[in-house]
Design a protein around this motif. Sequence first.
Motif, PDB file in Angstrom:
ATOM      1  N   ASP A 375      15.607  33.092  -3.368  1.00 13.57           N
ATOM      2  CA  ASP A 375      15.999  31.715  -3.074  1.00 13.57           C
ATOM      3  C   ASP A 375      15.284  30.688  -3.945  1.00 13.57           C
ATOM      4  OD1 ASP A 375      13.919  32.862  -1.345  1.00 13.57           O
ATOM      5  OD2 ASP A 375      13.695  30.845  -0.543  1.00 13.57           O
ATOM      6  N   ASP A 376      14.270  31.113  -4.704  1.00 10.72           N
ATOM      7  CA  ASP A 376      13.651  30.202  -5.659  1.00 10.72           C
ATOM      8  C   ASP A 376      14.497  30.052  -6.920  1.00 10.72           C
ATOM      9  OD1 ASP A 376      13.196  32.877  -6.354  1.00 10.72           O
ATOM     10  OD2 ASP A 376      11.391  32.385  -7.493  1.00 10.72           O
ATOM     11  N   GLN A 377      15.462  30.956  -7.121  1.00 12.34           N
ATOM     12  CA  GLN A 377      16.315  30.924  -8.303  1.00 12.34           C
ATOM     13  C   GLN A 377      17.732  30.465  -8.015  1.00 12.34           C
ATOM     14  OE1 GLN A 377      15.028  35.328  -9.283  1.00 12.34           O
ATOM     15  NE2 GLN A 377      16.125  34.510 -11.024  1.00 12.34           N
ATOM     16  N   MET A 378      18.252  30.779  -6.836  1.00  8.27           N
ATOM     17  CA  MET A 378      19.678  30.614  -6.583  1.00  8.27           C
ATOM     18  C   MET A 378      19.947  30.378  -5.106  1.00  8.27           C
ATOM     19  SD  MET A 378      20.628  34.660  -6.997  1.00  8.27           S
ATOM     20  CE  MET A 378      19.470  34.838  -8.365  1.00  8.27           C
ATOM     21  N   GLY A 379      21.208  30.208  -4.775  1.00 13.54           N
ATOM     22  CA  GLY A 379      21.617  30.081  -3.385  1.00 13.54           C
ATOM     23  C   GLY A 379      21.916  28.663  -2.951  1.00 13.54           C
ATOM     24  N   THR A 380      21.369  27.665  -3.660  1.00 12.85           N
ATOM     25  CA  THR A 380      21.640  26.255  -3.354  1.00 12.85           C
ATOM     26  C   THR A 380      21.745  25.459  -4.644  1.00 12.85           C
ATOM     27  OG1 THR A 380      19.260  25.825  -3.145  1.00 12.85           O
ATOM     28  CG2 THR A 380      20.472  26.248  -1.104  1.00 12.85           C
ATOM     29  N   LEU A 381      22.401  24.312  -4.539  1.00 14.44           N
ATOM     30  CA  LEU A 381      22.497  23.379  -5.672  1.00 14.44           C
ATOM     31  C   LEU A 381      21.311  22.426  -5.588  1.00 14.44           C
ATOM     32  CD1 LEU A 381      26.329  22.547  -5.451  1.00 14.44           C
ATOM     33  CD2 LEU A 381      25.209  24.297  -6.855  1.00 14.44           C
ATOM     34  N   GLU A 382      20.197  22.834  -6.184  1.00 16.84           N
ATOM     35  CA  GLU A 382      18.986  22.030  -6.156  1.00 16.84           C
ATOM     36  C   GLU A 382      18.353  21.991  -7.534  1.00 16.84           C
ATOM     37  OE1 GLU A 382      16.582  22.229  -2.299  1.00 16.84           O
ATOM     38  OE2 GLU A 382      17.444  24.246  -2.423  1.00 16.84           O
ATOM     39  N   VAL A 383      17.677  20.891  -7.804  1.00 18.14           N
ATOM     40  CA  VAL A 383      17.029  20.705  -9.098  1.00 18.14           C
ATOM     41  C   VAL A 383      16.027  21.826  -9.354  1.00 18.14           C
ATOM     42  CG1 VAL A 383      15.491  19.208 -10.435  1.00 18.14           C
ATOM     43  CG2 VAL A 383      17.347  18.208  -9.085  1.00 18.14           C
ATOM     44  N   GLY A 384      16.094  22.396 -10.555  1.00 16.58           N
ATOM     45  CA  GLY A 384      15.180  23.454 -10.955  1.00 16.58           C
ATOM     46  C   GLY A 384      15.720  24.850 -10.763  1.00 16.58           C
ATOM     47  N   LYS A 385      16.782  24.990  -9.966  1.00 17.05           N
ATOM     48  CA  LYS A 385      17.359  26.317  -9.766  1.00 17.05           C
ATOM     49  C   LYS A 385      18.381  26.629 -10.863  1.00 17.05           C
ATOM     50  CE  LYS A 385      16.534  26.796  -4.824  1.00 17.05           C
ATOM     51  NZ  LYS A 385      17.072  27.233  -3.523  1.00 17.05           N
ATOM     52  N   ASP A 386      18.729  27.902 -10.959  1.00 16.44           N
ATOM     53  CA  ASP A 386      19.708  28.318 -11.961  1.00 16.44           C
ATOM     54  C   ASP A 386      21.019  27.559 -11.776  1.00 16.44           C
ATOM     55  OD1 ASP A 386      17.882  30.122 -12.900  1.00 16.44           O
ATOM     56  OD2 ASP A 386      18.915  31.915 -12.176  1.00 16.44           O
ATOM     57  N   ALA A 387      21.610  27.185 -12.897  1.00 18.04           N
ATOM     58  CA  ALA A 387      22.914  26.517 -12.871  1.00 18.04           C
ATOM     59  C   ALA A 387      24.005  27.569 -12.729  1.00 18.04           C
ATOM     60  CB  ALA A 387      23.106  25.695 -14.134  1.00 18.04           C
ATOM     61  N   THR A 388      24.009  28.227 -11.574  1.00 19.02           N
ATOM     62  CA  THR A 388      25.007  29.239 -11.245  1.00 19.02           C
ATOM     63  C   THR A 388      25.867  28.667 -10.132  1.00 19.02           C
ATOM     64  OG1 THR A 388      23.537  31.049 -11.899  1.00 19.02           O
ATOM     65  CG2 THR A 388      25.373  31.607 -10.461  1.00 19.02           C
ATOM     66  N   LEU A 389      27.037  28.184 -10.503  1.00 17.28           N
ATOM     67  CA  LEU A 389      27.880  27.430  -9.580  1.00 17.28           C
ATOM     68  C   LEU A 389      29.313  27.429 -10.087  1.00 17.28           C
ATOM     69  CD1 LEU A 389      28.341  24.518 -11.228  1.00 17.28           C
ATOM     70  CD2 LEU A 389      25.954  24.245 -10.586  1.00 17.28           C
ATOM     71  N   PHE A 390      30.219  26.885  -9.288  1.00 14.39           N
ATOM     72  CA  PHE A 390      31.606  26.803  -9.730  1.00 14.39           C
ATOM     73  C   PHE A 390      32.285  25.585  -9.135  1.00 14.39           C
ATOM     74  CE2 PHE A 390      31.743  29.383  -5.854  1.00 14.39           C
ATOM     75  CZ  PHE A 390      32.805  28.838  -5.157  1.00 14.39           C
ATOM     76  N   ILE A 391      33.389  25.197  -9.759  1.00 16.36           N
ATOM     77  CA  ILE A 391      34.228  24.088  -9.296  1.00 16.36           C
ATOM     78  C   ILE A 391      35.538  24.675  -8.788  1.00 16.36           C
ATOM     79  CG2 ILE A 391      35.357  21.923  -9.911  1.00 16.36           C
ATOM     80  CD1 ILE A 391      33.404  21.714 -12.278  1.00 16.36           C
ATOM     81  N   SER A 392      35.917  24.301  -7.569  1.00 17.52           N
ATOM     82  CA  SER A 392      37.165  24.769  -6.975  1.00 17.52           C
ATOM     83  C   SER A 392      38.065  23.570  -6.689  1.00 17.52           C
ATOM     84  CB  SER A 392      36.885  25.526  -5.670  1.00 17.52           C
ATOM     85  OG  SER A 392      38.092  25.853  -4.998  1.00 17.52           O
ATOM     86  N   GLU A 393      39.363  23.800  -6.786  1.00 19.96           N
ATOM     87  CA  GLU A 393      40.306  22.730  -6.481  1.00 19.96           C
ATOM     88  C   GLU A 393      40.241  22.338  -5.011  1.00 19.96           C
ATOM     89  OE1 GLU A 393      44.258  23.551  -7.752  1.00 19.96           O
ATOM     90  OE2 GLU A 393      43.714  23.765  -9.863  1.00 19.96           O
ATOM     91  N   GLY A 394      39.889  23.275  -4.149  1.00 20.57           N
ATOM     92  CA  GLY A 394      39.827  22.979  -2.715  1.00 20.57           C
ATOM     93  C   GLY A 394      38.738  23.764  -2.030  1.00 20.57           C
TER      94      GLY A 394
END
Length: 437
Positions: A375-394
């Motif tokens: 959880d120090d690397q991933m799992g939430t959209l927080e400053v300092g964490k890996d930019a592992t994310l996606f954009i969905s239409e819905g």
Amino acid sequence: MKFFKINLLPVLLFISATVFAQQTPAPEQTTPVTIVGATAHIGNGEVIKNSLIILEDGKIRTITDATSTKMPYRGTVIEAEGKHVYPGFIAPNSTLGLVEIDAVKQSDDEDELGEMLPHVRSIIAYNAESQVVESMRPNGVLIGQITPRGGRISGTSSIVQFDAWNWEDAVLKENDGLHINWPNTVRRGRWWQGEEPGIKPNDDYEKDLLKLSEFIRNAKAYLAGPRTDTNLPFEAMENVFAGNKRIYIHADAEKEIIDILAFKKEHDLKNVVLVGGYDAFKVADQLKENDIPVLVGRVHETPNLEDQDYDLPYKMAHLLNEKGLLVGLETSGGMERMNSRNLPFYAGTVVAFGAEKEEALKMITSNTAKILGVDDQMGTLEVGKDATLFISEGDALDMRTNKLTKAYIQGRDISLESHQTELAKRYSEKFEKQEEK
């Protein structure tokens, strides 16, 4: 009349490569990316309806409310009004990349011969170019815990991201935890031995537990001694006993779970995680007291017993969450590798049967990251964490609106194409041409 000899092998290989080509892993991020206007689902229960997110050098550098800041945009700007941003979904307890085709033995590396195999490392068998792995990304499943099967102690899992050339590039946390398959308290009647069919007590249950306890004690004795003769299985237990690795114990029945609590205390085991836990709701208070999180078995299942609620598997995660347990969702079972892409829809079913939407989202993002120790690397959209994310239409938990337009793994702009999307495009064009005629 002349006949020309043609070597068809290169032609066939070319055709095969054209039809079944894998997507090339994305290059490292070199330019900042700004995503503005989307509803950001942080993964910890919070939501920012009009967000500003800046990704740089593979990390999240900024995430804030766009209406309350005058921060300048940087690099490539993605206008995402009306869309949704999520952390990459995490699939724990998965055999993705260990088996490609179930019917082809040569492509099956999910287990090894033997019973006590703590030294087996699943990561070295992981196929990063698996077509099944590639098919996870269009649904937002970007990370997985690659887990061995078989034996009493099946080996060690590792956590990977799903856009890589090989396992060395893919691995995010190597050898994160040990997996123990707890003995079953019951078994099915062996009709081939003249027994009546149906469920029967497992007469070997106590014997199997004794063998497991003996292995633990012998390993501790070996590690405390001079180690003159190397014993790889015992050596592999050192980090487990030190608490540096999680211990994932796979069990379902109420008695099994109660015995696990006693086993944990007897052997002073740390960082124990229950996997499956079909009867966990019956002993939720004891699990809470012992601080044991649960990776709940597949949501889309039917009840095990005739007198149980038809929707018990659907609401199981919510029941445990209400008891204050740390809960994640896992996808093992029949067709588990192919079904792993349905992970967000399992969370959606949990919503339909009682959970708040952001709570269910945590079960495939931040909760799972905490359970796996990343959880120090991933799992939430927080400053300092890996930019592992996606954009969905819905809404990404709804199969009707889970339509990704962009996805990033550590800031790398990854492809959302797969063998399935190529076939979908191919056949949609086929019917469009037929309609034009």
